[in-house]
Design a protein around this motif. Sequence first.
Motif, short mmCIF file in Angstrom:
data_model
loop_
_atom_site.label_atom_id
_atom_site.label_comp_id
_atom_site.label_asym_id
_atom_site.label_seq_id
_atom_site.Cartn_x
_atom_site.Cartn_y
_atom_site.Cartn_z
N ARG A 155 0.82 -1.22 0.00
CA ARG A 155 0.00 0.00 0.00
C ARG A 155 0.85 1.27 0.00
O ARG A 155 0.57 2.21 -0.74
N LEU A 156 1.90 1.31 0.80
CA LEU A 156 2.77 2.48 0.86
C LEU A 156 3.46 2.70 -0.47
O LEU A 156 3.52 3.83 -0.98
N SER A 157 3.96 1.63 -1.07
CA SER A 157 4.63 1.72 -2.36
C SER A 157 3.67 2.26 -3.43
O SER A 157 4.03 3.14 -4.22
N ARG A 158 2.45 1.73 -3.47
CA ARG A 158 1.46 2.19 -4.44
C ARG A 158 1.11 3.67 -4.22
O ARG A 158 0.97 4.43 -5.18
N THR A 159 1.01 4.08 -2.96
CA THR A 159 0.67 5.47 -2.65
C THR A 159 1.79 6.41 -3.09
O THR A 159 1.52 7.47 -3.67
N VAL A 160 3.02 6.04 -2.85
CA VAL A 160 4.16 6.89 -3.25
C VAL A 160 4.24 6.97 -4.78
O VAL A 160 4.41 8.06 -5.34
N LEU A 161 4.11 5.83 -5.44
CA LEU A 161 4.13 5.82 -6.91
C LEU A 161 3.00 6.67 -7.48
O LEU A 161 3.20 7.42 -8.44
N TYR A 162 1.83 6.57 -6.88
CA TYR A 162 0.67 7.36 -7.32
C TYR A 162 0.96 8.86 -7.14
O TYR A 162 0.70 9.66 -8.05
N ALA A 163 1.50 9.24 -5.99
CA ALA A 163 1.79 10.65 -5.73
C ALA A 163 2.84 11.20 -6.71
O ALA A 163 2.69 12.31 -7.23
N VAL A 164 3.87 10.42 -6.98
CA VAL A 164 4.92 10.87 -7.91
C VAL A 164 4.35 10.95 -9.33
O VAL A 164 4.67 11.87 -10.09
N ALA A 165 3.50 10.00 -9.69
CA ALA A 165 2.84 10.05 -11.02
C ALA A 165 1.99 11.32 -11.14
O ALA A 165 2.00 11.99 -12.17
N LEU A 166 1.26 11.66 -10.08
CA LEU A 166 0.46 12.89 -10.10
C LEU A 166 1.35 14.13 -10.23
O LEU A 166 1.00 15.07 -10.96
N LEU A 167 2.48 14.13 -9.57
CA LEU A 167 3.42 15.25 -9.70
C LEU A 167 3.94 15.36 -11.14
O LEU A 167 4.07 16.47 -11.67
N CYS A 168 4.21 14.21 -11.76
CA CYS A 168 4.63 14.22 -13.17
C CYS A 168 3.52 14.81 -14.04
O CYS A 168 3.79 15.63 -14.92
N PHE A 169 2.27 14.39 -13.79
CA PHE A 169 1.15 14.92 -14.58
C PHE A 169 1.04 16.43 -14.40
O PHE A 169 0.84 17.16 -15.38
N LEU A 170 1.15 16.90 -13.17
CA LEU A 170 1.07 18.34 -12.92
C LEU A 170 2.19 19.10 -13.62
O LEU A 170 1.98 20.20 -14.14
N GLN A 171 3.37 18.52 -13.64
CA GLN A 171 4.49 19.17 -14.33
C GLN A 171 4.26 19.17 -15.84
O GLN A 171 4.56 20.16 -16.51
N VAL A 172 3.71 18.10 -16.39
CA VAL A 172 3.37 18.05 -17.81
C VAL A 172 2.36 19.15 -18.12
O VAL A 172 2.49 19.88 -19.11
N TYR A 173 1.35 19.28 -17.26
CA TYR A 173 0.36 20.34 -17.44
C TYR A 173 1.03 21.72 -17.41
O TYR A 173 0.74 22.58 -18.26
N GLY A 174 1.92 21.91 -16.45
CA GLY A 174 2.62 23.19 -16.34
C GLY A 174 3.48 23.49 -17.56
O GLY A 174 3.51 24.64 -18.05
N ILE A 175 4.15 22.49 -18.07
CA ILE A 175 4.98 22.66 -19.27
C ILE A 175 4.10 23.01 -20.46
O ILE A 175 4.43 23.90 -21.25
N ALA A 176 2.97 22.35 -20.58
CA ALA A 176 2.05 22.63 -21.70
C ALA A 176 1.50 24.05 -21.62
O ALA A 176 1.32 24.71 -22.64
N ARG A 177 1.24 24.53 -20.41
CA ARG A 177 0.69 25.88 -20.24
C ARG A 177 1.75 26.96 -20.45
O ARG A 177 1.46 28.01 -21.01
N THR A 178 2.95 26.72 -19.96
CA THR A 178 3.99 27.76 -20.00
C THR A 178 4.89 27.68 -21.22
O THR A 178 5.59 28.64 -21.53
#
Length: 132
Positions: free
Chosen positions: A98-121
């Motif tokens: 569960r901890l491993s899945r949660t960390v991977l999920y959080a890092v994946a969300l951070l990647c998505f947010l950075q992709v969104y930021g790159i697309a916007r800026t």
Amino acid sequence: MITFYPDIKQVHVAAALTSGTLFALRGLGLSLGMRWPRVAPLRYLGYTIDTVLLTAAMMLLTILPAGLFANGWLVVKVALILAYVVLGVLAFQPTRGRLSRTVLYAVALLCFLQVYGIARTHHPMGLLALLG
């Protein structure tokens, strides 16, 4: 084909936001121990949205083929998308703890947010470029 660029871009943006939202909701549900995120219709919906997203991206790239190599931000965006996909796949594997899945999920969300930021800026640093 350039005439359709704004429409294709709008479909691409909508599919990206829908895909990210679905991923976030499914990941949140899994981290809370719910079963609904694993049902087949949701997985197939995700595949469908991602197919539309990738198709629109390829259409945009064919309209502006030099765009991939002329813009450093686009190369970083593609690399982060690959990281997001790999991390997302790993986060949804039921064999992981569960901890491993949660960390991977959080890092994946951070990647998505950075992709969104790159697309916007249109900057390789994405939203981080706004801090400096």
